[in-house]
Design a protein around this motif. Structure first.
Motif, PDB file in Angstrom:
ATOM      1  N   ASP A  76      75.608  49.832 107.396  1.00 51.69           N
ATOM      2  CA  ASP A  76      77.020  49.771 107.039  1.00 51.69           C
ATOM      3  C   ASP A  76      77.238  49.628 105.533  1.00 51.69           C
ATOM      4  OD1 ASP A  76      77.782  49.984 109.660  1.00 51.69           O
ATOM      5  OD2 ASP A  76      77.745  47.811 110.019  1.00 51.69           O
ATOM      6  N   ALA A  77      76.141  49.441 104.779  1.00 55.03           N
ATOM      7  CA  ALA A  77      76.261  49.300 103.333  1.00 55.03           C
ATOM      8  C   ALA A  77      76.624  50.649 102.707  1.00 55.03           C
ATOM      9  CB  ALA A  77      74.943  48.795 102.748  1.00 55.03           C
ATOM     10  N   PRO A  78      77.224  50.652 101.512  1.00 50.66           N
ATOM     11  CA  PRO A  78      77.563  51.913 100.846  1.00 50.66           C
ATOM     12  C   PRO A  78      76.326  52.793 100.660  1.00 50.66           C
ATOM     13  CG  PRO A  78      78.602  50.054  99.735  1.00 50.66           C
ATOM     14  CD  PRO A  78      77.642  49.474 100.743  1.00 50.66           C
ATOM     15  N   GLN A  79      76.505  54.085 100.915  1.00 47.64           N
ATOM     16  CA  GLN A  79      75.387  55.011 100.808  1.00 47.64           C
ATOM     17  C   GLN A  79      75.037  55.268  99.341  1.00 47.64           C
ATOM     18  OE1 GLN A  79      73.692  55.900 103.399  1.00 47.64           O
ATOM     19  NE2 GLN A  79      75.102  54.983 104.866  1.00 47.64           N
ATOM     20  N   GLU A  80      73.757  55.499  99.101  1.00 41.58           N
ATOM     21  CA  GLU A  80      73.293  55.760  97.734  1.00 41.58           C
ATOM     22  C   GLU A  80      73.823  57.088  97.231  1.00 41.58           C
ATOM     23  OE1 GLU A  80      69.053  55.936  95.257  1.00 41.58           O
ATOM     24  OE2 GLU A  80      69.062  55.926  97.448  1.00 41.58           O
ATOM     25  N   ASP A  81      74.214  57.124  95.975  1.00 50.35           N
ATOM     26  CA  ASP A  81      74.675  58.353  95.329  1.00 50.35           C
ATOM     27  C   ASP A  81      73.462  59.232  95.065  1.00 50.35           C
ATOM     28  OD1 ASP A  81      75.861  60.334  93.869  1.00 50.35           O
ATOM     29  OD2 ASP A  81      76.140  59.124  92.069  1.00 50.35           O
ATOM     30  N   MET A  82      73.441  60.419  95.681  1.00 50.11           N
ATOM     31  CA  MET A  82      72.278  61.300  95.576  1.00 50.11           C
ATOM     32  C   MET A  82      72.459  62.399  94.535  1.00 50.11           C
ATOM     33  SD  MET A  82      70.201  59.935  97.685  1.00 50.11           S
ATOM     34  CE  MET A  82      68.913  61.163  97.929  1.00 50.11           C
ATOM     35  N   LEU A  83      73.591  62.414  93.838  1.00 46.24           N
ATOM     36  CA  LEU A  83      73.804  63.445  92.827  1.00 46.24           C
ATOM     37  C   LEU A  83      72.762  63.424  91.708  1.00 46.24           C
ATOM     38  CD1 LEU A  83      75.533  65.799  91.964  1.00 46.24           C
ATOM     39  CD2 LEU A  83      77.101  64.200  90.842  1.00 46.24           C
ATOM     40  N   PRO A  84      72.272  62.250  91.252  1.00 48.33           N
ATOM     41  CA  PRO A  84      71.231  62.258  90.210  1.00 48.33           C
ATOM     42  C   PRO A  84      69.959  62.984  90.631  1.00 48.33           C
ATOM     43  CG  PRO A  84      72.230  60.100  90.327  1.00 48.33           C
ATOM     44  CD  PRO A  84      72.771  60.870  91.491  1.00 48.33           C
ATOM     45  N   ALA A  85      69.756  63.205  91.932  1.00 48.30           N
ATOM     46  CA  ALA A  85      68.571  63.941  92.388  1.00 48.30           C
ATOM     47  C   ALA A  85      68.565  65.364  91.843  1.00 48.30           C
ATOM     48  CB  ALA A  85      68.513  63.961  93.915  1.00 48.30           C
ATOM     49  N   VAL A  86      69.754  65.929  91.636  1.00 53.29           N
ATOM     50  CA  VAL A  86      69.838  67.282  91.081  1.00 53.29           C
ATOM     51  C   VAL A  86      69.260  67.299  89.665  1.00 53.29           C
ATOM     52  CG1 VAL A  86      71.403  69.182  90.549  1.00 53.29           C
ATOM     53  CG2 VAL A  86      71.890  67.680  92.472  1.00 53.29           C
ATOM     54  N   LEU A  87      69.564  66.265  88.895  1.00 53.62           N
ATOM     55  CA  LEU A  87      69.018  66.148  87.537  1.00 53.62           C
ATOM     56  C   LEU A  87      67.521  65.884  87.577  1.00 53.62           C
ATOM     57  CD1 LEU A  87      69.135  65.777  84.473  1.00 53.62           C
ATOM     58  CD2 LEU A  87      69.995  63.461  84.844  1.00 53.62           C
ATOM     59  N   ILE A  88      67.077  65.008  88.474  1.00 51.39           N
ATOM     60  CA  ILE A  88      65.642  64.730  88.609  1.00 51.39           C
ATOM     61  C   ILE A  88      64.882  66.021  88.915  1.00 51.39           C
ATOM     62  CG2 ILE A  88      63.906  63.578  90.049  1.00 51.39           C
ATOM     63  CD1 ILE A  88      65.911  61.276  90.397  1.00 51.39           C
ATOM     64  N   GLY A  89      65.432  66.833  89.816  1.00 56.64           N
ATOM     65  CA  GLY A  89      64.776  68.089  90.172  1.00 56.64           C
ATOM     66  C   GLY A  89      64.647  69.029  88.994  1.00 56.64           C
ATOM     67  N   ALA A  90      65.686  69.118  88.171  1.00 58.66           N
ATOM     68  CA  ALA A  90      65.645  69.993  87.001  1.00 58.66           C
ATOM     69  C   ALA A  90      64.576  69.531  86.015  1.00 58.66           C
ATOM     70  CB  ALA A  90      67.015  70.035  86.331  1.00 58.66           C
ATOM     71  N   VAL A  91      64.482  68.213  85.787  1.00 59.24           N
ATOM     72  CA  VAL A  91      63.490  67.674  84.852  1.00 59.24           C
ATOM     73  C   VAL A  91      62.072  67.930  85.371  1.00 59.24           C
ATOM     74  CG1 VAL A  91      62.587  65.570  83.802  1.00 59.24           C
ATOM     75  CG2 VAL A  91      65.058  65.939  83.928  1.00 59.24           C
ATOM     76  N   ILE A  92      61.845  67.684  86.658  1.00 58.07           N
ATOM     77  CA  ILE A  92      60.516  67.914  87.239  1.00 58.07           C
ATOM     78  C   ILE A  92      60.134  69.389  87.126  1.00 58.07           C
ATOM     79  CG2 ILE A  92      59.163  67.910  89.370  1.00 58.07           C
ATOM     80  CD1 ILE A  92      60.685  65.424  90.228  1.00 58.07           C
ATOM     81  N   SER A  93      61.074  70.270  87.448  1.00 55.79           N
ATOM     82  CA  SER A  93      60.796  71.706  87.387  1.00 55.79           C
ATOM     83  C   SER A  93      60.419  72.139  85.974  1.00 55.79           C
ATOM     84  CB  SER A  93      62.018  72.495  87.871  1.00 55.79           C
ATOM     85  OG  SER A  93      61.822  73.883  87.752  1.00 55.79           O
ATOM     86  N   ALA A  94      61.166  71.665  84.983  1.00 59.22           N
ATOM     87  CA  ALA A  94      60.863  72.025  83.591  1.00 59.22           C
ATOM     88  C   ALA A  94      59.509  71.469  83.167  1.00 59.22           C
ATOM     89  CB  ALA A  94      61.968  71.507  82.669  1.00 59.22           C
ATOM     90  N   ALA A  95      59.207  70.221  83.548  1.00 52.93           N
ATOM     91  CA  ALA A  95      57.952  69.584  83.144  1.00 52.93           C
ATOM     92  C   ALA A  95      56.742  70.268  83.776  1.00 52.93           C
ATOM     93  CB  ALA A  95      57.978  68.106  83.514  1.00 52.93           C
ATOM     94  N   VAL A  96      56.861  70.656  85.037  1.00 55.18           N
ATOM     95  CA  VAL A  96      55.730  71.264  85.752  1.00 55.18           C
ATOM     96  C   VAL A  96      55.462  72.679  85.259  1.00 55.18           C
ATOM     97  CG1 VAL A  96      54.995  72.130  88.011  1.00 55.18           C
ATOM     98  CG2 VAL A  96      55.967  69.836  87.819  1.00 55.18           C
TER      99      VAL A  96
END
Length: 302
Positions: free
Chosen positions: A182-202
């Motif tokens: 019942d707690a507030p759900q985690e904001d998953m929008l930063p995952a889009v940024l994490i994915g971009a950084v990982i893709s560029a680094a790899v």
């Protein structure tokens, strides 16, 4: 926001998504992993600026202390960013987009396997027909160049990663097995940024030495900002206005728009097997999502 405006914005999103193929065909020197690196880098920069303006310093604290689900989602985004652009450099735009279009059906199948969601008969039929369409397209590629078949297989990683991503998000939203559901759900929008950084680094080590011209950087910068960052932010907002099936149905316009842009702007005519397989995939998806919308509307009216 009115429903009509939300639909129009979703059409704009698909138009922005669809330009990747035709723009890539006009690059001078950048190829394969370098194309992916620059697009992901520009996407990461644009998202970092936009999300920092929206969330402030809390964005970086959230990323630093993010949950396992946030980072799994980010990894899925990175696979989607990377596999899409690598595939585009190896096979036709139509092959990549049609392969990606099967994503909603794979997601439904994963939801049945891992989340034990009930799937109506129409969805099972759509999965079978869509799978047949992809198999037909693979059969056509197998008789041609190995690179084209390889590109189509790499493109398959995009809907697979998207299905995993969506399944994880569904699991979180339903709070399965979580005593704090019942707690507030985690904001998953930063995952889009994490994915971009990982893709560029790899992809940076794989792209070295960099050969992109100034012309290439301009085009790839446009893809990172206009084709990825902006529509990603818009579609997250639209999830509050439009039901999932309607977003999925409108999202299929990317296949149509992207194939047409590549045909008109780069002279890349889809193969007959791609057209036939694509018709099966799109027909299955449209029928499934249209029936889902009709069923939901009927229930609301009842």
């Amino acid at each position: 926001m009115t429903h009509r405006r939300a639909v129009l914005l979703m059409i704009v999103v698909t138009l922005l998504w669809s330009i990747a193929g035709v723009v890539t065909r006009h690059l001078d020197a950048a190829r394969s992993f370098e194309v992916t690196f620059w697009r992901s880098l520009f996407n990461a920069i644009a998202l970092a600026v936009a999300l920092s303006a929206m969330r402030g310093a809390g964005l970086w604290r959230q990323i630093a202390t993010g949950s396992k689900a946030l980072w799994i989602s980010g990894l899925c985004w990175s696979v989607m960013y990377t596999a899409f652009m690598v595939a585009i450099t190896l096979t036709t735009v139509a092959n990549v987009l049609i392969t990606m279009a099967i994503g909603p059906l794979i997601t439904a199948l994963f939801a049945r396997i891992f989340l034990h969601h009930h799937l109506p008969p129409r969805t099972w039929i759509a999965i079978a027909v869509g799978g047949a369409g992809i198999a037909w397209m693979f059969a056509g590629d197998a008789g041609g160049q190995g690179a084209s078949l390889g590109g189509t297989l790499i493109a398959l990683a995009v809907p697979l990663a998207a299905a995993i991503n969506w399944t994880v998000l569904q699991h979180i939203s339903h709070g399965a097995g979580d005593p704090d559901a019942d707690a507030p759900q985690e904001d998953m929008l930063p995952a889009v940024l994490i994915g971009a950084v990982i893709s560029a680094a790899v992809t940076l080590p794989l792209a070295w030495p960099l050969q992109a011209t100034a012309h290439d950087l301009g085009l790839l910068g446009m893809l990172g900002v206009v084709q990825l960052a902006i529509p990603c932010l818009i579609v997250v907002r639209l999830t509050r206005e439009l039901p999932g099936p309607e977003i999925a149905l409108l999202g299929l316009l990317e296949v149509v728009f992207g194939t047409l842009w590549a045909w008109i702007g780069a002279g890349e005519r889809p193969a007959d097997t791609a057209l036939t397989g694509g018709a099966l995939v799109l027909g299955a998806l449209v029928a499934n999502e249209a029936l889902a919308l009709t069923t939901r509307t009927t229930r609301r009216l009842a």
